[in-house]
Design a protein around this motif. Structure first.
Motif, PDB file in Angstrom:
ATOM      1  N   LEU A   1       9.249  -4.527   0.208  1.00 24.57           N
ATOM      2  CA  LEU A   1       8.126  -5.413  -0.109  1.00 24.57           C
ATOM      3  C   LEU A   1       7.654  -5.160  -1.529  1.00 24.57           C
TER       4      LEU A   1
ATOM      5  N   ASP B   1       3.858  -9.575   2.782  1.00 23.76           N
ATOM      6  CA  ASP B   1       3.169  -9.210   1.543  1.00 23.76           C
ATOM      7  C   ASP B   1       1.801  -9.898   1.467  1.00 23.76           C
TER       8      ASP B   1
ATOM      9  N   ALA C   1       4.555  -5.662  -3.932  1.00 22.84           N
ATOM     10  CA  ALA C   1       3.123  -5.983  -3.851  1.00 22.84           C
ATOM     11  C   ALA C   1       2.774  -7.057  -4.865  1.00 22.84           C
TER      12      ALA C   1
END
Length: 334
Positions: free
Chosen positions: A79, A313, A81
């Motif tokens: 992921l 996210d 950010a």
């Protein structure tokens, strides 16, 4: 351990599946990943990922979708950010129950899934008590908790009290027992009953009994908002049994509380993916949750419940920001 090429393809596959909801084939993956690889090479990598239990081929489709294990790998290691986009939202300091309700609505509207907030456990300490004569032998007891929460109870008394007697009793309680736990007040009253005028003593005992009920009764411990959003999620609307199981979970608030209590044990945002453990009992649901605080102390948990195919996210941002907004609103409500 995956090599860099496998990681890139795995990341591209999960992102494409989250965006489209369709099994991802090798040709689509080639474009999505930006890697100039032959379809045969991509098929080989996908076969390896499938052997590792990270992706699976549903039914007879040539494409693949992530498994719970695949989502977990994606969430933990892939992921990226994004900068917060929700800073314009706010929760005004207000009655705690209203802050909790507004937070559940905010989580739901931002995520387009289900917002859930476990309310702080109500303290059984009172800040202020008042009595109001309603009619003969009917008295309204108004109890204000330290956080400003107001509870009302009607009690039926053996004596018809005047409003002056009610004011005198309230003043005595507020000046002598302020800040004590309701149970402590009850215990102290037992010892002091002899020295108090009998009519006031019985009123106080009735008021404390009402206060105990009001402060310890089951409140709306879990506030849920946006269940109807799941009706428009294709993962659920195409299979009514999935939808029914989700709604059953929302009905069973005790199970939902246990679920979210588990998530509140750690700091920061946590993600529970359905099917990877016993924590989330349904394979098609995931929970993104975070604890929230009042004056630096964790008092509850909030989160978003949605399909495993969600934009993790974005959900992390939404939950993290809402947790900070709730902490701020409750800490500034005095």
């Amino acid at each position: 351990m995956l090599d860099d090429r496998s990681k890139l393809l795995m990341k591209a596959l999960v992102e494409r599946y989250i965006a489209d909801g369709q099994p991802v084939g090798s040709r689509t993956l080639s474009k999505a990943s930006g890697l100039e690889l032959s379809p045969a090479t991509i098929r080989n990598v996908m076969s390896d990922l499938e052997e590792l239990g990270l992706i699976v081929s549903p039914h007879t489709s040539a494409g693949r979708i992530p498994t719970a294990r695949g989502y977990r790998l994606f969430v933990d290691t892939m992921l990226t950010a994004q900068p917060a986009q929700y800073a314009s939202h706010s929760l005004a300091p207000d009655q705690p129950q209203r802050v909790i309700s507004n937070a559940a609505n905010l989580l739901s509207s931002l995520s387009q899934f289900v917002g859930v907030v476990v309310a702080p456990r109500r303290a059984s300490v009172f800040r202020h008590m008042e009595f109001l004569r309603l009619s003969e032998r009917r008295v309204l007891v108004i109890i204000v908790s330290p956080d400003g929460d107001v509870q009302n109870r009607v009690i039926y008394t053996e004596v018809d009290y005047t409003q002056a007697q009610l004011v005198e009793t309230a003043n005595f309680l507020n000046s002598n027992y302020l800040g004590l736990d309701i149970e402590q007040v009850r215990d102290r009253l037992k010892g002091e009953v002899e020295s108090l005028r009998s009519e006031i003593a019985s009123l106080m005992q009735a008021a404390v009994t009402a206060g105990t009920e009001a402060m310890t009764e089951t409140q709306d411990d879990v506030v849920i908002s946006g269940e109807r959003n799941l009706l428009s999620v294709s993962d659920f609307s195409s299979d009514m049994s999935h939808l029914r199981r989700a709604f059953d979970l929302f009905e069973q608030k005790a199970q939902l509380m246990r679920l979210l209590d588990n998530t509140g044990q750690a700091e920061g945002v946590r993600i529970f993916i359905g099917g990877e453990s016993q924590v989330v009992p349904f394979e098609d649901l995931s929970i993104v949750s975070s604890p929230y605080e009042v004056d630096g102390k964790v008092v509850g948990t909030l989160g978003v419940i949605g399909p495993t195919r969600m934009a993790y996210d974005r959900m992390i941002q939404i939950v993290d920001i809402t947790s900070k907004l709730v902490s701020n609103a409750l800490s500034h409500h005095k």
